[in-house]
Design an enzyme around this catalytic site. Structure first.
Site, mmCIF file in Angstrom:
data_model
loop_
_atom_site.group_PDB
_atom_site.id
_atom_site.type_symbol
_atom_site.label_atom_id
_atom_site.label_comp_id
_atom_site.label_asym_id
_atom_site.label_seq_id
_atom_site.Cartn_x
_atom_site.Cartn_y
_atom_site.Cartn_z
ATOM 1 N N GLY A 104 -11.263 17.763 27.783
ATOM 2 C CA GLY A 104 -12.338 17.668 27.393
ATOM 3 C C GLY A 104 -12.576 18.275 26.160
ATOM 4 N N GLU A 113 -5.268 20.407 30.278
ATOM 5 C CA GLU A 113 -4.746 19.121 30.244
ATOM 6 C C GLU A 113 -5.822 18.340 29.123
ATOM 7 O OE1 GLU A 113 -4.793 18.402 34.238
ATOM 8 O OE2 GLU A 113 -6.513 17.137 34.132
ATOM 9 N N GLY A 127 -6.473 15.692 26.475
ATOM 10 C CA GLY A 127 -5.512 14.789 25.887
ATOM 11 C C GLY A 127 -6.110 14.623 24.437
ATOM 12 N N TYR A 133 -19.018 2.849 24.321
ATOM 13 C CA TYR A 133 -19.680 4.276 23.738
ATOM 14 C C TYR A 133 -20.926 4.059 22.921
ATOM 15 C CZ TYR A 133 -16.090 5.312 26.823
ATOM 16 O OH TYR A 133 -14.320 5.163 27.296
ATOM 17 N N CYS A 158 -16.027 -13.358 20.520
ATOM 18 C CA CYS A 158 -17.294 -13.752 20.668
ATOM 19 C C CYS A 158 -18.090 -12.925 21.040
ATOM 20 C CB CYS A 158 -16.532 -15.689 20.949
ATOM 21 S SG CYS A 158 -16.802 -16.215 20.111
ATOM 22 N N GLU A 159 -18.326 -11.926 21.090
ATOM 23 C CA GLU A 159 -19.745 -11.055 21.375
ATOM 24 C C GLU A 159 -19.760 -10.414 20.941
ATOM 25 O OE1 GLU A 159 -19.544 -9.656 25.060
ATOM 26 O OE2 GLU A 159 -17.288 -10.814 25.900
ATOM 27 N N TYR A 211 -7.818 6.880 23.416
ATOM 28 C CA TYR A 211 -8.448 5.956 23.774
ATOM 29 C C TYR A 211 -8.353 4.978 22.750
ATOM 30 C CZ TYR A 211 -8.861 9.994 26.825
ATOM 31 O OH TYR A 211 -8.836 11.463 27.393
HETATM 32 N N1 LLP Z 1 -8.151 15.574 32.464
HETATM 33 C C1 LLP Z 1 -8.834 14.477 33.474
HETATM 34 C C2 LLP Z 1 -8.329 14.472 34.956
HETATM 35 C C3 LLP Z 1 -8.958 13.286 33.032
HETATM 36 O O1 LLP Z 1 -9.449 12.470 33.396
HETATM 37 C C4 LLP Z 1 -9.044 12.776 31.612
HETATM 38 C C5 LLP Z 1 -10.638 12.285 30.870
HETATM 39 C C6 LLP Z 1 -8.630 14.115 30.740
HETATM 40 C C7 LLP Z 1 -8.105 15.665 31.457
HETATM 41 C C8 LLP Z 1 -9.016 13.873 29.818
HETATM 42 O O2 LLP Z 1 -9.944 14.176 28.677
HETATM 43 P P1 LLP Z 1 -9.788 14.638 27.011
HETATM 44 O O3 LLP Z 1 -9.208 15.827 26.524
HETATM 45 O O4 LLP Z 1 -9.129 13.839 26.381
HETATM 46 O O5 LLP Z 1 -11.578 14.435 26.655
HETATM 47 N N2 LLP Z 1 -11.669 6.908 27.066
HETATM 48 C C9 LLP Z 1 -12.389 7.760 26.639
HETATM 49 C C10 LLP Z 1 -12.449 8.713 27.824
HETATM 50 C C11 LLP Z 1 -12.249 8.666 28.965
HETATM 51 C C12 LLP Z 1 -11.487 9.971 29.722
HETATM 52 C C13 LLP Z 1 -11.317 10.178 30.948
HETATM 53 N N3 LLP Z 1 -10.526 11.326 31.500
HETATM 54 C C14 LLP Z 1 -13.139 7.697 25.066
HETATM 55 O O6 LLP Z 1 -12.781 7.277 24.437
HETATM 56 O O7 LLP Z 1 -14.278 8.345 24.909
#
Ligand code: LLP
Length: 422
Positions: A240, A275, A277, A318, A350-351, A379
């Protein structure tokens, strides 16, 4: 300790070399994702330096490209997977389950079959369940391996309501039931190793209070579980960590987050696991796209490009802001300087939601210009799709300064060939 010299907390779109990107677009065509693995390594090292005692996993969902997984595995980062597909990718790279977690969210039966099969070959794999049903379904398949419980802490945070998970019923077992669920799982022979929660994605510095409250609840829960069920190996507080998308947004103060985390967890004898991402890959990637249409609309100049919501979904899904730069205008020194005008940049889908920005001030666009969309490493490709029968783009990586094709562009044949032949 790894040196962090020359590794700024954020890499802005302005820091990318326009002529380099132009030559990549010339060689591989557009739309094109470019991902700098050297920057991915820098981001990993900054995380390691802020959280020296934590186990660090990478949330594969942010960018599952094999080159990314190999790079992070090479940096000693583990892999957190959200599906059987991600798990398969992770095990192909690590060849061991020890640094791999599979976080099952309402897992389809086929995913559980594959995960249990993977565990039979890699018994050190950790599976995180977010529902009692998932534990039952694992037991039905003969699983009695390493089990972590995802809890719902009742606090959400993140850049948009669609990515706030911590209080959303879909995710995890209510925290107040965790002790009972884990005691029961331990009785049934599972190897109970951890508890997990993820508050949401894109958590910014001004949400530090929510983070603190969330982590302190998790520390409290870890103490209760340890007292009632037995020692835990780890406490996983999810990912996050937000990154700045707007040009004037300040980067997250990672040290402050790490301090707040340590303080809020309090005394507890478990390994902290994180964790993230997005933090690893967001600013390591750009999306290159070519202008194909410029027209005066009633209130704006409409600039049509060859990437769309099928290439980068975040703005449509978003209302996410991504920086945009006209590389052609920036790199051609012989040309007249271009005036800034308000432009709406839209894709070929087409949106009406297929827009990257509305009325944004940018140097006047001309047909054939190359634009770069920043912070596209997280993402971006992962959420790309084939709507309107549009093939997904190619991805190029830069590794130790050298560019190579990491994933070829799909063809229309790739899109149609899975259908039954008549
Ligand atoms: N761990 C779990 C269980 C998760 O569900 C997620 C993200 C992460 C770690 C990693 O989160 P991060 O560090 O990347 O924020 N598509 C959306 C983001 C969806 C994230 C879903 N879960 C976007 O483009 O903002």
């Amino acid at each position: 300790m790894t040196t962090l010299e020359g590794s700024p907390a954020v890499r802005r779109l302005t820091a990318w070399e326009p002529t380099r990107l132009e030559s990549l677009a010339g060689e591989y065509g557009t739309p094109l994702y470019v991902l700098d693995l050297d920057r991915v390594r820098e981001n990993a090292r900054r995380l390691e330096s802020a959280f020296p005692d934590a186990e660090i996993l990478y949330a594969v969902k942010a960018n599952a490209l094999k080159d990314v997984l190999e790079t992070l595995h090479g940096e000693g980062v583990g892999l957190e997977c959200a599906s059987a597909g991600e798990l398969t990718r992770a095990l192909a790279v690590t060849d061991s389950g020890a640094e791999v977690h599979y976080t099952a969210v309402n897992p389809p039966a086929r995913d559980l079959d594959i995960a249990v099969e993977a565990w039979e070959a890699h018994p050190e794999l950790t599976i995180t369940a977010g529902a009692e049903d998932t534990i039952d379904r694992l037991e039905e398949r003969g699983y009695d391996g390493r089990l972590c419980l995802r809890v719902n802490p009742g606090i959400g945070a993140g850049h948009h309501e669609k990515v706030q998970t911590g209080a959303n019923a879909k995710f995890g077992v209510p925290a107040e039931r965790a002790v009972d669920v884990l005691a029961d799982a331990a009785d049934r022979g599972f190897d109970v190793v951890g508890i997990h929660a993820h508050v949401g994605s894109g958590v910014s510095s001004d949400q530090l209070d929510a983070h603190r409250e969330f982590v302190s609840r998790m520390g409290e829960l870890a103490r209760s579980v340890t007292a009632a069920v037995g020692d835990l190996e780890f406490l996983d507080i999810g990912g996050g960590f937000g990154v700045p998308y707007r040009e004037d947004e300040q980067p997250l103060d990672l040290e402050a987050v790490a301090d707040a985390t340590r303080e809020a967890v309090g005394e507890v004898d478990v390994q902290l696991t994180i964790e993230p991402g997005r933090y690893f890959v967001a600013d390591a990637g750009v999306l290159l796209t070519t202008v194909n249409t410029v027209k005066d609309a009633r209130e704006t100049t409409l600039v049509g490009v060859d990437a769309g919501m099928t290439t980068l979904l975040r703005p449509a899904m978003y209302d996410a802001y991504h920086p945009i730069r006209n590389l052609t205008a920036d790199s051609s020194d012989t040309e007249r300087s271009r005036e800034e005008t308000a432009q709406t940049i839209a894709g070929p889908i087409c949106e009406s939601g297929d827009v990257f920005c509305t009325d944004r001030k940018l140097p006047e666009s001309e047909r054939g210009d190359l634009l770069a969309i920043g912070n596209a490493g997280a993402y971006g490709y992962e959420m790309a799709n084939q709507y309107n029968s549009r093939p997904r783009p190619a991805s190029v990586v830069i590794d130790d300064g050298v560019a190579r094709l990491a994933r070829r562009r799909e063809t229309i044949d790739d899109v149609t060939s899975v259908e039954r032949e008549r």
